[in-house]
Design an enzyme around this catalytic site. Structure first.
Site, short mmCIF file in Angstrom:
data_model
loop_
_atom_site.label_atom_id
_atom_site.label_comp_id
_atom_site.label_asym_id
_atom_site.label_seq_id
_atom_site.Cartn_x
_atom_site.Cartn_y
_atom_site.Cartn_z
N TYR A 1 5.20 -50.59 -36.71
CA TYR A 1 5.71 -49.32 -37.25
C TYR A 1 5.66 -49.18 -38.82
O TYR A 1 4.53 -49.39 -39.56
CB TYR A 1 7.14 -49.12 -36.81
N LYS B 1 1.19 -42.75 -8.05
CA LYS B 1 -0.15 -42.76 -8.46
C LYS B 1 -0.63 -43.49 -9.60
O LYS B 1 -1.80 -44.13 -9.89
CB LYS B 1 -0.65 -41.27 -8.57
N GLU C 1 -2.30 -33.46 -9.67
CA GLU C 1 -2.10 -33.89 -8.48
C GLU C 1 -0.78 -33.10 -7.74
O GLU C 1 0.13 -32.56 -8.57
CB GLU C 1 -1.11 -35.25 -8.52
N ASP C 2 -1.02 -32.93 -6.41
CA ASP C 2 0.07 -32.06 -5.52
C ASP C 2 0.37 -30.79 -6.18
O ASP C 2 1.73 -30.53 -6.34
CB ASP C 2 1.23 -33.12 -5.49
N ASP D 1 -6.70 -34.08 -5.32
CA ASP D 1 -6.15 -33.59 -4.09
C ASP D 1 -7.76 -32.86 -3.65
O ASP D 1 -7.97 -32.87 -2.40
CB ASP D 1 -5.12 -32.63 -3.83
N ALA E 1 -6.69 -24.98 4.53
CA ALA E 1 -7.34 -24.52 3.72
C ALA E 1 -6.73 -24.41 2.31
O ALA E 1 -7.03 -23.38 1.23
CB ALA E 1 -7.72 -22.81 4.24
N GLY E 2 -6.27 -25.55 2.04
CA GLY E 2 -5.73 -25.65 0.59
C GLY E 2 -6.75 -26.41 -0.20
O GLY E 2 -7.85 -26.24 0.01
N ALA F 1 -7.57 -29.41 -0.84
CA ALA F 1 -8.39 -30.33 -0.35
C ALA F 1 -9.62 -29.98 0.75
O ALA F 1 -10.49 -30.08 0.73
CB ALA F 1 -7.65 -31.44 0.34
N ASN G 1 -1.30 -36.19 5.52
CA ASN G 1 -0.50 -37.22 4.74
C ASN G 1 0.82 -36.81 4.58
O ASN G 1 1.38 -35.73 4.39
CB ASN G 1 -0.88 -37.30 3.33
#
Length: 446
Positions: free
Chosen positions: A44, A99, A141-142, A167, A200-201, A203, A292
């Site tokens: 520092y 993750k 993610e998600d 995804d 149909a998302g 992924a 999942n």
């Protein structure tokens, strides 16, 4: 190492996240010594302004003087957590921490989770945009579709670092890799193969785009969502991404779409597929049930319906992943994790040492008889570092035998796909008796 087939209960998971005296799964650890006053002065004030001044003159110097180059942000708003739906930003935090630790465990990449508490695309993009300078890469993610498509596209345009929606592309890459090998196993041509994708998302649409880019015809891919088949002319619950994959078909339900299909990709919910649907598929149906945490149909159920099915279902595989393990070489199907224990015992090796072996294969066309190649991962953080013990063990027991074994260093696709190339060692050579080689191949691969 615990077998992936061991059941995990709710209580097990809750206790795991509380144990060790610290809640959660991540912490910050200093990479430099901080034991003396001088250490603190360098870390520092008064030492820290100097790297800051260099970075101000040359932003690329941040990769030399800060953690930026090895730091990935796992970012979510929690609107599509696993297969559980909208849990909210805070409800998604355990998954994002998970993750982050996978990055560290399998690739030695430092990672931090960021939960952005908004469903507004503009607000989310602006939040990540202005924080992006901190990181070397962004792992989205998600995040639910269709917002995830807009968010990724805009952030890629705004930031000068990699932006990756796991995804979408992570799922599509491993599923497509498994598909290539499954097609070879069953003697199919991708141009004439018929596929059904349920979900149909992000992924599902990413998988549809990738398999079409690989050569599968548009009219041979039927995409389904909660309303049924996405067909040309449908107007209910449609958007521009679904419309791009609307198929010219008379099928209106998942059951109807499955009749005669060669391949099924499940990216939806538990129990979406029944035995009757599997029985209606073409010979040697290829089934990747990837919902999942629980698959559309279990391998046991699928095999009961069709003994000739090639089935891979999502399970929590000891840090290994998705159907990428499927049929990495057409001579042998896929690694049978359940068989590793007796093989390890027979060779006097640990499960970790054997589990690190990604695939075994004979290459009779490229090498002479008696010459065999064994692919292992050489990444520093990977479980397969136990391959060193395999080399030593094999060499010690191979005296007087002619069968040769070559070990090729490769990326362990299921365990540390993001490991940098610099972590790979050079090619290693060892000796293995024919009996040992046959035991490995017959026991671990089928």
């Amino acid at each position: 190492m615990t077998s992936h087939s061991a059941p995990v209960t709710e209580q097990d998971a809750l206790l795991f996240h509380q144990q060790g005296g610290k809640a959660g799964k991540i912490e910050v650890v200093a990479t430099k010594p901080l034991t003396t006053a001088r250490d603190l002065s360098l870390a520092y004030s008064p030492g820290v302004p100097w790297p800051g001044l260099h970075i101000a003159k040359n932003p690329d110097a941040a990769y030399d003087y800060t953690s930026k180059g090895n730091l990935v942000a796992v970012i979510s708003n929690g609107t599509a957590v696993l297969g559980l739906g909208d849990l909210g930003a805070l409800g998604g935090k355990p998954v994002m921490e998970g993750k982050a630790v996978l990055f560290k465990r399998f690739a030695d990449v430092d990672s931090i989770d960021l939960e952005v508490d908004t469903k507004d695309v503009d607000q989310f993009v602006n939040c990540v945009r202005y924080l992006g300078v901190t990181f070397g890469g962004i792992n989205l993610e998600d995040i639910k579709a269709p917002e995830c498509f807009v968010i990724e596209q805009r952030l890629r345009e705004l930031l000068d670092i990699p932006v990756f929606h796991d995804d979408q592309h992570g799922t599509a890459i491993v599923a497509a890799a498994g598909l290539i090998n499954a097609l070879e196993l069953t003697g199919r041509n991708i141009a004439t193969t018929k596929m059904v994708i349920n979900g149909a998302g992000s992924a599902g649409i990413a998988c549809a785009e990738l398999v079409k880019a690989m050569g599968m015809k548009h009219e041979n891919v039927i995409l389904c969502d909660t309303k049924g088949v996405i067909y040309q002319g449908r107007t209910d619950s449609m958007n521009q991404w679904k419309s791009a994959h609307a198929a010219p078909t008379k099928a209106r339900t998942l059951k109807e779409a499955m009749e005669g299909a060669d391949v099924f990709f499940g990216l939806s919910v538990k129990g979406a597929v029944d035995k009757a649907m599997v029985r209606s598929m073409a010979a040697q149906p290829i089934i990747f049930a990837m919902a999942n945490p629980d698959p559309e149909i279990t391998p046991e159920e699928a095999k009961e319906a069709r003994a000739d099915a090639i089935i891979e279902a999502h399970k929590a595989l000891d840090g290994a992943a998705l159907p990428i393990l499927h049929a990495l070489q057409k001579e042998f199907g896929y690694i049978d994790d359940a068989a590793i224990e007796p093989v390890a015992k027979a060779l006097n090796l640990s499960r970790a040492e054997i589990h690190g072996v990604v695939t075994f294969y004979h290459d009779f066309r490229a090498t002479k008889p008696g010459r065999h190649v064994l692919r292992v991962c050489r990444a520093e953080a990977c479980q397969s570092r136990g391959a060193d013990a395999l080399v030593e063990h094999a060499s010690a027991r191979a005296k007087g035998h002619d069968a040769a074994l070559t070990l090729e260093p490769v990326f362990c696709l299921g365990l540390c796909a993001t490991a940098p190339a610099a972590m790979l060692d050079g090619e290693l050579h060892g000796r293995l008796t024919q009996t040992q080689l046959d035991t490995l191949i017959d026991g671990c691969v089928r």
